[in-house]
Design a protein around this motif. Structure first.
Motif, PDB file in Angstrom:
ATOM      1  N   GLY A 195      23.925  23.178  11.378  1.00 58.31           N
ATOM      2  CA  GLY A 195      24.633  24.244  12.091  1.00 58.31           C
ATOM      3  C   GLY A 195      25.761  23.795  12.994  1.00 58.31           C
ATOM      4  O   GLY A 195      26.568  24.605  13.413  1.00 58.31           O
ATOM      5  N   THR A 196      25.832  22.518  13.329  1.00 52.22           N
ATOM      6  CA  THR A 196      26.917  22.005  14.169  1.00 52.22           C
ATOM      7  C   THR A 196      28.201  21.952  13.341  1.00 52.22           C
ATOM      8  O   THR A 196      28.170  21.566  12.183  1.00 52.22           O
ATOM      9  CB  THR A 196      26.579  20.583  14.675  1.00 52.22           C
ATOM     10  OG1 THR A 196      25.361  20.630  15.392  1.00 52.22           O
ATOM     11  CG2 THR A 196      27.669  20.044  15.580  1.00 52.22           C
ATOM     12  N   GLU A 197      29.318  22.357  13.920  1.00 49.19           N
ATOM     13  CA  GLU A 197      30.592  22.324  13.210  1.00 49.19           C
ATOM     14  C   GLU A 197      30.923  20.898  12.782  1.00 49.19           C
ATOM     15  O   GLU A 197      30.939  19.980  13.603  1.00 49.19           O
ATOM     16  CB  GLU A 197      31.709  22.863  14.099  1.00 49.19           C
ATOM     17  CG  GLU A 197      31.598  24.341  14.399  1.00 49.19           C
ATOM     18  CD  GLU A 197      31.947  25.223  13.214  1.00 49.19           C
ATOM     19  OE1 GLU A 197      33.026  25.051  12.631  1.00 49.19           O
ATOM     20  OE2 GLU A 197      31.117  26.075  12.869  1.00 49.19           O
ATOM     21  N   VAL A 198      31.193  20.725  11.487  1.00 46.09           N
ATOM     22  CA  VAL A 198      31.455  19.410  10.920  1.00 46.09           C
ATOM     23  C   VAL A 198      32.811  19.449  10.206  1.00 46.09           C
ATOM     24  O   VAL A 198      33.056  20.344   9.398  1.00 46.09           O
ATOM     25  CB  VAL A 198      30.360  19.031   9.895  1.00 46.09           C
ATOM     26  CG1 VAL A 198      30.609  17.657   9.312  1.00 46.09           C
ATOM     27  CG2 VAL A 198      28.982  19.106  10.511  1.00 46.09           C
ATOM     28  N   PRO A 199      33.678  18.458  10.476  1.00 46.03           N
ATOM     29  CA  PRO A 199      34.938  18.407   9.736  1.00 46.03           C
ATOM     30  C   PRO A 199      34.698  17.897   8.311  1.00 46.03           C
ATOM     31  O   PRO A 199      34.010  16.895   8.110  1.00 46.03           O
ATOM     32  CB  PRO A 199      35.797  17.426  10.540  1.00 46.03           C
ATOM     33  CG  PRO A 199      34.836  16.612  11.330  1.00 46.03           C
ATOM     34  CD  PRO A 199      33.596  17.444  11.518  1.00 46.03           C
ATOM     35  N   VAL A 200      35.238  18.603   7.328  1.00 44.94           N
ATOM     36  CA  VAL A 200      35.058  18.238   5.923  1.00 44.94           C
ATOM     37  C   VAL A 200      36.424  18.234   5.243  1.00 44.94           C
ATOM     38  O   VAL A 200      37.236  19.143   5.452  1.00 44.94           O
ATOM     39  CB  VAL A 200      34.125  19.251   5.208  1.00 44.94           C
ATOM     40  CG1 VAL A 200      34.049  18.965   3.722  1.00 44.94           C
ATOM     41  CG2 VAL A 200      32.742  19.238   5.831  1.00 44.94           C
ATOM     42  N   THR A 201      36.664  17.203   4.423  1.00 44.03           N
ATOM     43  CA  THR A 201      37.882  17.130   3.632  1.00 44.03           C
ATOM     44  C   THR A 201      37.491  17.179   2.162  1.00 44.03           C
ATOM     45  O   THR A 201      36.673  16.377   1.713  1.00 44.03           O
ATOM     46  CB  THR A 201      38.655  15.827   3.930  1.00 44.03           C
ATOM     47  OG1 THR A 201      38.952  15.777   5.326  1.00 44.03           O
ATOM     48  CG2 THR A 201      39.940  15.757   3.135  1.00 44.03           C
ATOM     49  N   VAL A 202      38.055  18.131   1.436  1.00 45.32           N
ATOM     50  CA  VAL A 202      37.811  18.257  -0.002  1.00 45.32           C
ATOM     51  C   VAL A 202      39.098  17.863  -0.724  1.00 45.32           C
ATOM     52  O   VAL A 202      40.149  18.488  -0.518  1.00 45.32           O
ATOM     53  CB  VAL A 202      37.425  19.704  -0.392  1.00 45.32           C
ATOM     54  CG1 VAL A 202      37.183  19.803  -1.892  1.00 45.32           C
ATOM     55  CG2 VAL A 202      36.214  20.172   0.394  1.00 45.32           C
ATOM     56  N   SER A 203      39.017  16.807  -1.528  1.00 46.79           N
ATOM     57  CA  SER A 203      40.152  16.391  -2.353  1.00 46.79           C
ATOM     58  C   SER A 203      39.839  16.815  -3.779  1.00 46.79           C
ATOM     59  O   SER A 203      38.725  16.597  -4.257  1.00 46.79           O
ATOM     60  CB  SER A 203      40.337  14.878  -2.291  1.00 46.79           C
ATOM     61  OG  SER A 203      40.544  14.468  -0.960  1.00 46.79           O
ATOM     62  N   TYR A 204      40.797  17.403  -4.455  1.00 40.06           N
ATOM     63  CA  TYR A 204      40.546  17.881  -5.813  1.00 40.06           C
ATOM     64  C   TYR A 204      41.676  17.470  -6.757  1.00 40.06           C
ATOM     65  O   TYR A 204      42.789  17.183  -6.338  1.00 40.06           O
ATOM     66  CB  TYR A 204      40.361  19.402  -5.836  1.00 40.06           C
ATOM     67  CG  TYR A 204      41.552  20.177  -5.340  1.00 40.06           C
ATOM     68  CD1 TYR A 204      42.559  20.576  -6.219  1.00 40.06           C
ATOM     69  CD2 TYR A 204      41.678  20.499  -3.997  1.00 40.06           C
ATOM     70  CE1 TYR A 204      43.661  21.271  -5.756  1.00 40.06           C
ATOM     71  CE2 TYR A 204      42.774  21.204  -3.539  1.00 40.06           C
ATOM     72  CZ  TYR A 204      43.766  21.589  -4.421  1.00 40.06           C
ATOM     73  OH  TYR A 204      44.854  22.279  -3.964  1.00 40.06           O
ATOM     74  N   GLU A 205      41.321  17.446  -8.030  1.00 35.71           N
ATOM     75  CA  GLU A 205      42.267  17.098  -9.087  1.00 35.71           C
ATOM     76  C   GLU A 205      42.501  18.318  -9.974  1.00 35.71           C
ATOM     77  O   GLU A 205      41.710  19.266  -9.972  1.00 35.71           O
ATOM     78  CB  GLU A 205      41.711  15.932  -9.929  1.00 35.71           C
ATOM     79  CG  GLU A 205      41.485  14.650  -9.154  1.00 35.71           C
ATOM     80  CD  GLU A 205      42.769  14.053  -8.604  1.00 35.71           C
ATOM     81  OE1 GLU A 205      43.835  14.218  -9.239  1.00 35.71           O
ATOM     82  OE2 GLU A 205      42.716  13.429  -7.538  1.00 35.71           O
ATOM     83  N   ASP A 206      43.537  18.267 -10.779  1.00 38.66           N
ATOM     84  CA  ASP A 206      43.844  19.360 -11.702  1.00 38.66           C
ATOM     85  C   ASP A 206      42.721  19.590 -12.705  1.00 38.66           C
ATOM     86  O   ASP A 206      42.543  20.694 -13.214  1.00 38.66           O
ATOM     87  CB  ASP A 206      45.144  19.070 -12.459  1.00 38.66           C
ATOM     88  CG  ASP A 206      46.358  19.138 -11.551  1.00 38.66           C
ATOM     89  OD1 ASP A 206      46.288  19.870 -10.541  1.00 38.66           O
ATOM     90  OD2 ASP A 206      47.350  18.450 -11.836  1.00 38.66           O
ATOM     91  N   SER A 207      41.940  18.547 -12.980  1.00 43.09           N
ATOM     92  CA  SER A 207      40.847  18.647 -13.951  1.00 43.09           C
ATOM     93  C   SER A 207      39.659  19.444 -13.396  1.00 43.09           C
ATOM     94  O   SER A 207      38.732  19.765 -14.126  1.00 43.09           O
ATOM     95  CB  SER A 207      40.367  17.248 -14.323  1.00 43.09           C
ATOM     96  OG  SER A 207      39.802  16.608 -13.179  1.00 43.09           O
ATOM     97  N   GLY A 208      39.666  19.726 -12.088  1.00 40.87           N
ATOM     98  CA  GLY A 208      38.547  20.435 -11.467  1.00 40.87           C
ATOM     99  C   GLY A 208      37.577  19.501 -10.771  1.00 40.87           C
ATOM    100  O   GLY A 208      36.637  19.933 -10.116  1.00 40.87           O
ATOM    101  N   SER A 209      37.796  18.191 -10.921  1.00 37.54           N
ATOM    102  CA  SER A 209      36.921  17.243 -10.218  1.00 37.54           C
ATOM    103  C   SER A 209      37.281  17.262  -8.732  1.00 37.54           C
ATOM    104  O   SER A 209      38.405  17.596  -8.351  1.00 37.54           O
ATOM    105  CB  SER A 209      37.075  15.838 -10.796  1.00 37.54           C
ATOM    106  OG  SER A 209      38.388  15.370 -10.588  1.00 37.54           O
TER     107      SER A 209
END
Length: 162
Positions: free
Chosen positions: A47-61
């Motif tokens: 429940g604690t606010e957590v910074p998240v980075t999502v890196s994605y590719e054109d393939s959907g990965s």
């Protein structure tokens, strides 16, 4: 069209709604898979606010990098209070045990300049000063001096894994 999205999500409680869904919607990734992965990786922060980075590719990965919440947020979560003291040198809002200090120090260690749990505990104690939190019933400043003197080496003396 590969890209990166940075968001703050509640640990273990991310969902496809805002802020994640609107950011991920136009991308080629499976939003539900991203949410499930984030929740798996952030469950310990409950429940604690957590910074998240999502890196994605054109393939959907995609790749997810989870940051560590701010030290103050970890302390508040560990001790169960909402806001720090308005007069931290005079009015105290909570008392932290050495074991709780160690828990927060170990959670925050990857983000700190400290090399070991003892050093991280001293940095966390510094945040306790500004929040108006005592440690083992005493002012966090004098507690830091006791850490320096080696009084808690048996609890905090574990070296960080290199």
């Amino acid at each position: 069209m590969a890209g990166t999205i940075e968001v703050l999500v509640p640990g273990g409680e991310a969902n496809p709604g805002p802020p994640l869904g609107p950011e991920l919607g136009p991308t080629p990734v499976d939003v539900q898979a991203v949410v499930a992965e984030i929740n798996d990786q952030t469950a310990a922060f409950d429940g604690t606010e957590v910074p998240v980075t999502v890196s994605y590719e054109d393939s959907g990965s995609f790749d997810i990098e989870v940051g560590v919440p701010p030290t103050a947020a970890l302390i508040k979560d560990e001790l169960g209070f909402e806001t720090g003291s308005g007069k931290p040198n005079e009015e105290f809002v909570a008392d932290m045990s050495v074991e709780q200090l160690k828990t927060v120090a170990q959670q925050k260690l990857p983000d700190l300049l400290a090399y070991d749990t003892k050093g991280a505990a001293k940095e966390v104690a510094g945040t306790c000063v500004s929040l108006g939190v005592t440690i083992e019933g005493e002012d966090a400043r004098s507690f830091k001096e006791r850490i320096d003197a080696g009084e808690y080496d048996d609890v905090l003396g574990e070296e960080a894994a290199a």
